[in-house]
Design an enzyme around this catalytic site. Structure first.
Site, PDB file in Angstrom:
ATOM      1  CG  ASP A  53      -1.872  -1.144   1.488  1.00  0.00           C
ATOM      2  OD1 ASP A  53      -1.871  -1.807   0.453  1.00  0.00           O
ATOM      3  OD2 ASP A  53      -3.053  -1.042   2.306  1.00  0.00           O
ATOM      4  CG  HIS A 104      -4.408   2.874  -0.356  1.00  0.00           C
ATOM      5  ND1 HIS A 104      -5.179   2.097   0.502  1.00  0.00           N
ATOM      6  CD2 HIS A 104      -3.256   3.201   0.389  1.00  0.00           C
ATOM      7  CE1 HIS A 104      -4.905   2.162   1.815  1.00  0.00           C
ATOM      8  NE2 HIS A 104      -3.634   2.685   1.657  1.00  0.00           N
ATOM      9  CG  HIS A 199       2.463   0.006   4.425  1.00  0.00           C
ATOM     10  ND1 HIS A 199       2.291  -0.914   5.298  1.00  0.00           N
ATOM     11  CD2 HIS A 199       1.443   0.765   4.421  1.00  0.00           C
ATOM     12  CE1 HIS A 199       1.128  -0.894   5.991  1.00  0.00           C
ATOM     13  NE2 HIS A 199       0.481   0.108   5.283  1.00  0.00           N
TER      14      HIS A 199
HETATM   15 ZN   LIG Z   1      -2.415   2.942   3.235  1.00  0.00          ZN
END
Ligand SMILES: [Zn+2]
Length: 244
Positions: A53, A104, A199
């Protein structure tokens, strides 16, 4: 994540069709191709989904893509629209190398301070950015911090989105040195269908991919989240879930 949110997650997973809401890739497992066995391990490969992400990041994401290519792992990237706009060449590379892309939001705005209308506007803007870069609109959405309201969920389902959360969280964003991700990878016991949250705007995801791929106790094979979407199922009437 607190207990109430865990409970909501479990309840939703139980009643909402997989094409609307996914937390993990339970059965049926996608079939792994014979070449997915790397020969490094004697164990059967474990199919799961590595998800990243908050990118793309100009330095970390290309390094991560290099490793995913090296180890033949297919990932899903939940990208921030504004970041995608800054680095369209990285998004194109993700697609070319067989990864999946999810939405996102445009700016990763704080969920508690973002109305459903603002959130959905960010989703729409990011869809347009990604369509301009890749030629297609992503079906997968991961809300920032995994936080949703009924209004946000309904808005996503009206847009025919699949909401994707996770069941495995190394909390790489809180780490400050490699030994922390090393320890996590040592302790991790992968189960088929795990959706692992990391991430790509932090450096530890890179080290995680290397360690998970070279681990001697297990042989993980990451596949895009879409592999776990049941095919042919019809979306449920969205109003059913309004109170969720
Ligand atoms: Zn995020």
């Amino acid at each position: 994540m607190n207990q109430i949110r865990q409970l909501i997650k479990r309840s939703l997973t139980a009643v909402v069709p997989r094409r609307l809401f996914l937390v993990q890739g339970t059965s049926p497992h996608p079939q792994l191709s014979p070449e997915s066995h790397t020969g490094l391990h004697s164990q059967a490969p474990v199919p799961l989904a590595l998800t990243f992400d908050d990118g793309p990041h100009p330095e970390y994401t290309p390094r991560l893509l290099d490793l995913l290519l090296q180890y033949q792992q297919q990932a899903t990237f939940f990208v921030i629209g504004a970041q995608a706009q800054r680095h369209p060449e990285i998004i194109q590379r993700m697609v070319q190398e067989g990864h999946e892309i999810g939405n996102h939001t445009l700016t990763h705005s704080e969920p508690a301070q973002t109305t459903a209308r603002q959130f959905l506007a960010e989703i729409d803007q990011t869809d347009r950015i990604l369509r301009d870069i890749t030629g297609s609109i992503p079906r997968l959405v991961r809300p920032p911090k995994g936080k949703l309201t009924a209004g946000k969920m309904l808005g996503l389902w009206r847009r025919h989105k699949t909401i994707v959360l996770w069941d495995t969280d190394p909390r790489d964003y809180q780490m400050i040195e490699n030994s922390q991700i090393n320890q996590w990878c040592e302790r991790f016991e992968p189960q088929a269908g795990n959706f692992c949250l990391m991430h790509d705007n932090h450096p530890y995801a890179i080290e995680a991919v290397r360690q998970l791929s070279e681990h001697t106790q297990y042989d993980i094979r990451s596949l895009g989240v879409s592999h776990w979407l049941a095919s042919g199922t019809k979306p449920a009437p969205v109003k059913q879930r309004a109170s969720a």
